[in-house]
Enzyme design. Sequence first.
Site: not given
Ligand code: UDX
Length: 429
Positions: A35, A204, A260
Amino acid sequence: MKLTIIGTGYVGLVTGTCFAEIGHEVICVDNDASKVKLLQSGGIPIYEPGLQELVQKNVAAGRLSFTSSTSEAVEKSDVIFIAVPTPPQPDGSVDMSFIERVARDIAGAMTSYKIVVDKSTVPVKTGDKVAETIKRYCKAKVEFDVVSNPEFLREGFAVEDLMHPDRIVIGVRSPRPVSAMQAVYTPFNAPIIVTDINSAELIKHAANSFLALKISYINAISVLCEATGANVQEVAAGMGMDERIGRRFLNAGIGFGGSCFPKDLSAFIKIAQQIGYDFHLLKEVQRINADQMDRFTKKITDTLWVLKDKKIGVLGLAFKQNTDDVRSSPAIELCQRLLKEGATLRVHDPKAMEKAKSLLPNVTFVEDMNDVAEDCDALVVATEWDDFRKLDLEKSRKAMTHPIMFDGRNLFDPAEMERLGWMYKSVGR
Ligand code: UDX
């Protein structure tokens, strides 16, 4: 400032690159030599909008470099950020062995005062354990401080989120490292919260769990909408205009996934349990999320009756838009359920097909989204890519045995789809 980031996953690589972009001298460390080689040659192991250009620009400017030597990097830096994985374990807790290992490596390399920052998502009290470990393994017995500095970036929007953060959280055990940490972040021009280390660590998990709760809440509302003929998007709009609620993260669909939310929810429930608190609320968030997938799958089986030998087109494999990440992806989960029912799948994703191949060995990967519907008995939208809104609906409709769409992300308008001759089923509408 001279900064080191240990770990070049999403958090580490994006953070390091953006620190270099605002002028710091950054060394990124990773124990995966292949990497490091890829990164040194200007390549990046993930798809993240805008990141590759930024890495190349800052490597060329001499502000960003990559190595697998922790000791070399620690020696050259004032502040060392730990951004290694904390993978989930079967009991819901997280594996802290990577953090512990890195704390020992840093301790072994320290010959002068250093600030060691936890950037990985960690359970509350981790900072204290990292400090204990460094104290135990630092032969040079020099002064140091441990700080918690959680990251809130979203995949697919990581560079944007890093460069324009809503807030910076700095958790300390003494006032000594505060000014240095403020100096690291001042160029981002965002509000900086300085608090105690335990509060910072909890922020967090609390923030991520609350966002997941918001999604499960609107998904629960979508069930009521389906039963009463209401429209969940209208409800979300009406709720969301109240600033106390906010419209963001009120998109109903087939549920949340990714590396996450599912992991952080389980970890937070486990942390609470270890402290003697049964976090019912978050268990319900998990239950609603799982139920949403069951309901959507049932919608498909209720409509198509038998899925055996049915051909189904699936749009979306990534866990969300703008990423190639398929970890804990609801779209992959849905595909696996349809396959289990005996359906054959034609699938497409703008970025995630390569990474999905190992998870979906027996499906047809289709390069062009407008060819997915060919000979299909139904089309499913599983990931909220904006690209899919430009689908050639007429071409798809004509190519199918029956124009049936199950839209798990509410990308299309029900009335318009009906007008175009589709049988259209979505979530909460
Ligand atoms: C998340 C947090 O948003 C971020 O702040 C943290 O640092 C890491 O975890 P991430 O996992 O990258 O980020 O994606 P995010 O945009 O939060 O979406 C997470 C999941 O929720 C996805 O599967 C998305 O499809 C779903 N989602 C998101 C919904 O179903 N409805 C929504 O309104 C928003």
